[in-house]
Design an enzyme around this catalytic site. Structure first.
Site, short mmCIF file in Angstrom:
data_model
loop_
_atom_site.label_atom_id
_atom_site.label_comp_id
_atom_site.label_asym_id
_atom_site.label_seq_id
_atom_site.Cartn_x
_atom_site.Cartn_y
_atom_site.Cartn_z
CD1 TRP A 105 -18.24 -15.81 18.45
CD2 TRP A 105 -17.18 -15.89 16.11
NE1 TRP A 105 -17.45 -17.19 18.63
CE2 TRP A 105 -17.36 -16.89 17.30
CE3 TRP A 105 -16.52 -15.61 15.23
CZ2 TRP A 105 -15.85 -18.26 17.00
CZ3 TRP A 105 -15.27 -16.42 14.47
CH2 TRP A 105 -15.42 -18.04 15.47
CG ASP A 176 -23.08 -15.26 13.63
OD1 ASP A 176 -23.79 -16.65 13.94
OD2 ASP A 176 -22.06 -15.24 14.18
CE LYS A 200 -20.60 -22.74 18.13
NZ LYS A 200 -20.14 -21.35 17.04
C1 LIG Z 1 -19.07 -20.81 16.49
C2 LIG Z 1 -19.82 -19.04 15.83
C3 LIG Z 1 -19.19 -18.19 14.64
C4 LIG Z 1 -18.08 -19.72 13.60
O1 LIG Z 1 -18.38 -20.26 13.54
P1 LIG Z 1 -17.71 -21.76 12.37
O2 LIG Z 1 -18.65 -22.70 12.16
O3 LIG Z 1 -16.39 -21.79 12.94
O4 LIG Z 1 -17.21 -20.59 10.78
C5 LIG Z 1 -19.78 -17.62 14.64
N1 LIG Z 1 -20.75 -17.12 14.82
C6 LIG Z 1 -20.95 -16.97 16.11
C7 LIG Z 1 -21.99 -16.76 16.77
C8 LIG Z 1 -20.04 -18.55 16.79
O5 LIG Z 1 -20.80 -18.91 17.88
#
Ligand SMILES: *Cc1c(COP(=O)(O)O)cnc(C)c1O
Length: 365
Positions: A105, A176, A200
């Protein structure tokens, strides 16, 4: 035919606790004696304002968010923020930023940011004795003139976790936290901006939570930011500049209420670490399962591993699925197996999976 009782180990869209699902079912027909569905509640009504304010209250309390930080809900996933953050934070495309690369990511975030500014890419992974490790933060080669530093504390796809908290003088840190938000106690004051998509740990897909320090809300003063993604407008209009995804907010509200009932984040963090320890122990004690990340940098929310015989992956996935353990397939970019353990996964689900994995390993190693 599946077992009656199943456990969903998906990395996303993740498991929702049963009491929350039950509440949603009820509110779909009549929300709080309004005689209309929660899906029909107008975002300008007092009813919805109540959901918004109570959501923020839960968040402030659970995460102990300091008063000089604002809470924003923004359309779309975390991936949207990969572009929206630089657009909001830079003053010109000649501005410099620092981006840490620690996996899937963070690497995607780097490639997106490059469209808008100069990116100083800092690779922090290395291998020692066959194990993946992360350079400690004081070895990160941060530039003096960068506007901010971006990193991803938990790489959801790779299963790599950085536990160390940032402590860079005068550097704005953007994190993030999509796969660890609300799974542990976190000192918000170490960050300038924390963001996380909600599917999540806090509900459904399509929305991202941002916790942003006041001085970062209005950096890019040009009028080139799309209004609906302008942090200044999102704060000013309480994240309702355009009609918000009210149903997702409502589910987030229920998730936070459920989480509060579990006893808060220190309690939840302890359970989460117990859950992952059980599974890493099974992996480390077997000849069949392999995780090549140094224990200090292993994720407690996303456990990745491979089987010594690659032909067994399919069988493992098939048998686990039949036994009621769903969505254990690794991300398509890396393959293998991935077990995601967010707050909603009960300890009993993990213990049952551990037993299944142990039995499988005795049969096939
Ligand atoms: C799932 C995830 C994303 C992407 O999220 P979306 O909702 O699909 O845009 C970005 N960064 C991390 C760390 C993730 O776990």
């Amino acid at each position: 035919m599946l077992h009656k009782k199943v456990f969903n180990f998906s990395a996303s869209q993740a498991m929702i606790p049963y009491p929350v699902l039950k509440q949603i079912k009820k509110d779909l027909l009549d929300w709080n004696n309004t005689k209309i569905s929660v899906m029909e509640i107008n975002h300008r009504s007092d009813y919805f304002v109540y959901i918004v304010e109570s959501t923020k209250k839960y968040l402030r309390k659970l995460l102990n968010i300091p008063l000089n930080y604002k809470i924003i809900f923004c359309f779309g996933g975390a991936r949207v923020q990969f572009s929206i953050i630089p657009i909001n934070f830079i003053k010109s495309k000649f501005n410099s930023t620092d981006y840490i690369n620690s996996g899937y990511w963070s690497n995607i975030a780097i490639n997106e940011a490059k469209k808008y500014c100069i990116v100083n890419r800092i690779d922090v992974l290395y291998k020692e004795n066959g194990l993946i490790k992360v350079h400690p933060m004081n070895n990160w080669l941060i530039s003096n003139n960068s506007l901010y530093l971006h990193y991803c504390p938990n790489e959801t796809v790779d299963g790599i976790y950085i536990d160390e908290l940032p402590n860079f003088h005068n550097h704005v840190v953007v994190a993030d936290c999509s796969s660890i938000i609300l799974s542990r106690v976190l000192d918000i004051s170490k960050f300038g901006l924390i963001y996380a998509s909600t599917q999540k740990n806090i509900g459904l897909s399509g929305l991202t939570l941002l916790i942003i320090r006041d001085d970062l809300i209005n950096i890019n003063k040009s009028n080139t930011i799309p209004s609906t993604f302008n942090y200044q407008y999102l704060v000013k209009y309480n994240s309702m500049f355009s009609t918000p995804p009210t149903f997702i907010w409502y589910v987030t509200n229920l998730m936070l209420k459920w989480l509060t009932k579990q006893g808060g984040l220190s309690k939840v963090e302890k359970i989460n670490k117990t859950k992952s320890n059980i599974l890493y122990k099974i992996i480390d004690n077997s000849n069949l399962y392999h995780n090549n990340i140094s224990p200090k940098y292993r994720s407690y929310t996303n456990i990745t591993f491979t089987l010594s015989n690659i032909n067994l992956h399919k069988l493992f996935l098939k048998e686990s699925h039949h036994a009621g353990f769903l969505n254990l397939s690794g991300h398509k970019a890396v393959g293998g197996i991935r077990i995601s353990l967010y707050n909603s996964m009960p300890l009993i689900g993990v213990k049952k999976l551990a037993k299944f994995m142990y039995n499988f390993s005795t049969r096939y190693s």
